[in-house]
Design a protein around this motif. Structure first.
Motif, PDB file in Angstrom:
ATOM      1  N   THR A   1       0.850  -1.196   0.000  1.00 28.09           N
ATOM      2  CA  THR A   1       0.000   0.000   0.000  1.00 28.09           C
ATOM      3  C   THR A   1       0.881   1.240   0.000  1.00 28.09           C
ATOM      4  O   THR A   1       2.051   1.189   0.406  1.00 28.09           O
ATOM      5  CB  THR A   1      -0.905   0.035   1.241  1.00 28.09           C
ATOM      6  N   LEU A   2       0.297   2.343  -0.431  1.00 25.64           N
ATOM      7  CA  LEU A   2       1.014   3.622  -0.449  1.00 25.64           C
ATOM      8  C   LEU A   2      -0.046   4.724  -0.317  1.00 25.64           C
ATOM      9  O   LEU A   2      -0.918   4.841  -1.177  1.00 25.64           O
ATOM     10  CB  LEU A   2       1.774   3.756  -1.775  1.00 25.64           C
TER      11      LEU A   2
ATOM     12  N   LYS B   1      11.636   8.366   4.544  1.00 29.70           N
ATOM     13  CA  LYS B   1      11.806   6.984   5.036  1.00 29.70           C
ATOM     14  C   LYS B   1      13.105   6.875   5.814  1.00 29.70           C
ATOM     15  O   LYS B   1      14.180   7.220   5.313  1.00 29.70           O
ATOM     16  CB  LYS B   1      11.805   6.042   3.828  1.00 29.70           C
TER      17      LYS B   1
ATOM     18  N   PHE C   1      13.612  -0.430   2.962  1.00 34.92           N
ATOM     19  CA  PHE C   1      13.477  -0.253   1.523  1.00 34.92           C
ATOM     20  C   PHE C   1      13.122   1.198   1.180  1.00 34.92           C
ATOM     21  O   PHE C   1      12.143   1.731   1.695  1.00 34.92           O
ATOM     22  CB  PHE C   1      12.367  -1.209   1.053  1.00 34.92           C
TER      23      PHE C   1
ATOM     24  N   ASN D   1       8.249   9.732   0.414  1.00 28.39           N
ATOM     25  CA  ASN D   1       7.207   8.938  -0.249  1.00 28.39           C
ATOM     26  C   ASN D   1       5.923   9.064   0.557  1.00 28.39           C
ATOM     27  O   ASN D   1       5.889   9.735   1.596  1.00 28.39           O
ATOM     28  CB  ASN D   1       7.652   7.468  -0.344  1.00 28.39           C
TER      29      ASN D   1
ATOM     30  N   LYS E   1       3.818  -3.580   3.282  1.00 29.49           N
ATOM     31  CA  LYS E   1       3.285  -4.870   2.840  1.00 29.49           C
ATOM     32  C   LYS E   1       1.899  -5.147   3.420  1.00 29.49           C
ATOM     33  O   LYS E   1       1.637  -4.838   4.575  1.00 29.49           O
ATOM     34  CB  LYS E   1       4.193  -6.004   3.329  1.00 29.49           C
TER      35      LYS E   1
ATOM     36  N   GLU F   1       3.024   4.376  10.652  1.00 28.89           N
ATOM     37  CA  GLU F   1       4.121   5.190  10.114  1.00 28.89           C
ATOM     38  C   GLU F   1       3.935   6.693  10.297  1.00 28.89           C
ATOM     39  O   GLU F   1       4.913   7.441  10.286  1.00 28.89           O
ATOM     40  CB  GLU F   1       4.311   4.901   8.613  1.00 28.89           C
TER      41      GLU F   1
ATOM     42  N   MET G   1       0.207   0.410  -9.134  1.00 25.50           N
ATOM     43  CA  MET G   1       1.498   0.444  -9.819  1.00 25.50           C
ATOM     44  C   MET G   1       2.226  -0.863  -9.563  1.00 25.50           C
ATOM     45  O   MET G   1       2.168  -1.421  -8.471  1.00 25.50           O
ATOM     46  CB  MET G   1       2.370   1.579  -9.282  1.00 25.50           C
TER      47      MET G   1
ATOM     48  N   MET H   1       6.208  -6.189  -7.323  1.00 24.54           N
ATOM     49  CA  MET H   1       5.507  -5.428  -6.277  1.00 24.54           C
ATOM     50  C   MET H   1       4.228  -4.864  -6.876  1.00 24.54           C
ATOM     51  O   MET H   1       4.273  -4.225  -7.921  1.00 24.54           O
ATOM     52  CB  MET H   1       6.377  -4.256  -5.788  1.00 24.54           C
TER      53      MET H   1
ATOM     54  N   VAL I   1       1.466  -2.340  -6.005  1.00 26.06           N
ATOM     55  CA  VAL I   1       1.283  -1.257  -5.034  1.00 26.06           C
ATOM     56  C   VAL I   1      -0.064  -0.553  -5.247  1.00 26.06           C
ATOM     57  O   VAL I   1      -0.345  -0.035  -6.331  1.00 26.06           O
ATOM     58  CB  VAL I   1       2.438  -0.235  -5.148  1.00 26.06           C
TER      59      VAL I   1
ATOM     60  N   TRP J   1       4.186   9.776 -12.558  1.00 24.45           N
ATOM     61  CA  TRP J   1       2.758   9.563 -12.306  1.00 24.45           C
ATOM     62  C   TRP J   1       2.131  10.611 -11.392  1.00 24.45           C
ATOM     63  O   TRP J   1       0.909  10.719 -11.318  1.00 24.45           O
ATOM     64  CB  TRP J   1       2.503   8.149 -11.766  1.00 24.45           C
TER      65      TRP J   1
HETATM   66  N1  LIG Z   1       9.255   2.586  -7.286  1.00 28.02           N
HETATM   67  C1  LIG Z   1       8.523   2.980  -6.244  1.00 28.02           C
HETATM   68  N2  LIG Z   1       7.935   4.196  -6.261  1.00 28.02           N
HETATM   69  C2  LIG Z   1       7.163   4.627  -5.216  1.00 28.02           C
HETATM   70  O1  LIG Z   1       6.657   5.758  -5.287  1.00 28.02           O
HETATM   71  N3  LIG Z   1       6.933   3.868  -4.124  1.00 28.02           N
HETATM   72  C3  LIG Z   1       7.491   2.676  -4.082  1.00 28.02           C
HETATM   73  C4  LIG Z   1       8.302   2.174  -5.122  1.00 28.02           C
HETATM   74  N4  LIG Z   1       8.716   0.916  -4.767  1.00 28.02           N
HETATM   75  C5  LIG Z   1       8.173   0.676  -3.557  1.00 28.02           C
HETATM   76  N5  LIG Z   1       7.429   1.725  -3.134  1.00 28.02           N
HETATM   77  C6  LIG Z   1       6.693   1.832  -1.869  1.00 28.02           C
HETATM   78  C7  LIG Z   1       5.589   0.829  -1.728  1.00 28.02           C
HETATM   79  C8  LIG Z   1       5.508   0.678  -0.211  1.00 28.02           C
HETATM   80  O2  LIG Z   1       4.688   1.714   0.322  1.00 28.02           O
HETATM   81  C9  LIG Z   1       6.939   0.895   0.250  1.00 28.02           C
HETATM   82  C10 LIG Z   1       7.717  -0.356   0.553  1.00 28.02           C
HETATM   83  O3  LIG Z   1       7.186  -0.947   1.666  1.00 28.02           O
HETATM   84  P1  LIG Z   1       8.126  -1.390   2.889  1.00 28.02           P
HETATM   85  O4  LIG Z   1       9.202  -2.262   2.358  1.00 28.02           O
HETATM   86  O5  LIG Z   1       8.514  -0.177   3.653  1.00 28.02           O
HETATM   87  O6  LIG Z   1       7.102  -2.248   3.681  1.00 28.02           O
HETATM   88  P2  LIG Z   1       6.949  -2.421   5.251  1.00 28.02           P
HETATM   89  O7  LIG Z   1       6.679  -1.085   5.901  1.00 28.02           O
HETATM   90  O8  LIG Z   1       5.912  -3.482   5.405  1.00 28.02           O
HETATM   91  O9  LIG Z   1       8.389  -2.908   5.595  1.00 28.02           O
HETATM   92  P3  LIG Z   1       9.011  -3.376   6.952  1.00 28.02           P
HETATM   93  O10 LIG Z   1       8.123  -2.902   8.064  1.00 28.02           O
HETATM   94  O11 LIG Z   1      10.370  -2.715   6.907  1.00 28.02           O
HETATM   95  O12 LIG Z   1       9.083  -4.865   6.758  1.00 28.02           O
HETATM   96  O13 LIG Z   1       7.608   1.548  -0.823  1.00 28.02           O
END
Ligand SMILES: Nc1[nH]c(=O)nc2c1ncn2[C@H]1C[C@H](O)[C@@H](COP(=O)(O)OP(=O)(O)OP(=O)(O)O)O1
Length: 215
Positions: free
Chosen positions: A39-40, A56, A60, A66, A71, A89, A103, A114, A116, A167
């Protein structure tokens, strides 16, 4: 076979807003063998042209601004995950939340696609607060010169995922959108590089109804 083949062709859903880069259109999309839901969520005050982005602090995408998300846990709906991540968060409780984008991101050498789900929230309880994972900060959705006059930074695309600039125009115009970005592995020789540091290999984004995406 890639089970997400229907998403590989720009134009298969909605009307294409952007695709590129022009010198890579002939490259194949990356192949993945599993999909993971994420989710985002972006808090927005439309009338004041304000958006809250989080820096962040770990994991990741560390060091980038962002939306808030993560997950989807087993047994949870995507919407419940979006609300939970927002509370974890940014310490805010969603009241008015709506789905606005979908996405897909693939990374060279990663088997996972992924998936999203993007949401906007326009009403919530509490004010965004720093948490272990994110440092929230208000930004103006106006261009830099106008943003200055309201004493807010404009959206820091240089410090966000590189695809965001592609986007965000659809997102800010309240158009629902769908798209995909594949990332190459980081350039050889870069010290301590992570999967997410790789350059965009190819992408497409379309303005599209999310009903066509129910999965
Ligand atoms: N290319 C991209 N562009 C974007 O804008 N957001 C992205 C992206 N690739 C991933 N994301 C976002 C999607 C999601 O909200 C986030 C990744 O999620 P996380 O790995 O932070 O998940 P969690 O919070 O569950 O992780 P942990 O608690 O660290 O296990 O990054």
């Amino acid at each position: 076979m890639d089970q997400f083949a229907s998403l590989l062709a720009p134009g298969s859903i909605g009307s294409v807003h952007t695709e590129g880069p022009s010198n890579s259109l002939h490259l194949p999309w990356l192949t993945t063998s599993s999909v993971k839901q994420y989710t985002l969520v972006f808090p927005i005050i439309t009338g004041e042209n304000k958006i809250c982005l989080g820096l962040k602090k770990r994991g990741f995408g560390v060091g980038r601004y962002n939306g808030f998300g993560g997950k989807v846990e087993p047994g949870e709906t995507v919407l419940d995950a979006a609300k939970r991540e927002l509370l974890e968060e940014a310490n805010i409780t969603a009241i008015k939340i709506s789905s606005c984008g979908r996405m897909y991101f693939a990374f060279e050498n990663s088997p996972v696609l992924m998936d999203v789900h993007v949401y906007r929230i326009e009403e919530w309880e509490q004010e965004p607060e720093e948490t272990e994972e994110m440092l929230p900060k208000w930004h103006s959705t106006l261009p830099a010169a106008q943003a200055e006059s309201v004493f807010l930074p404009s959206i820091p695309f240089d410090n966000m995922w590189p695809d965001d600039e592609l986007w965000f125009p659809l997102f800010l115009a309240k158009k629902s959108f769908v798209g995909r970005v594949d990332f190459n592995k980081p350039v050889d020789g870069e010290k301590n590089s992570k999967m997410e540091d790789g350059p965009m290999r190819k992408w497409w984004f379309a303005e599209a109804s999310l009903d066509s995406m129910k999965a």
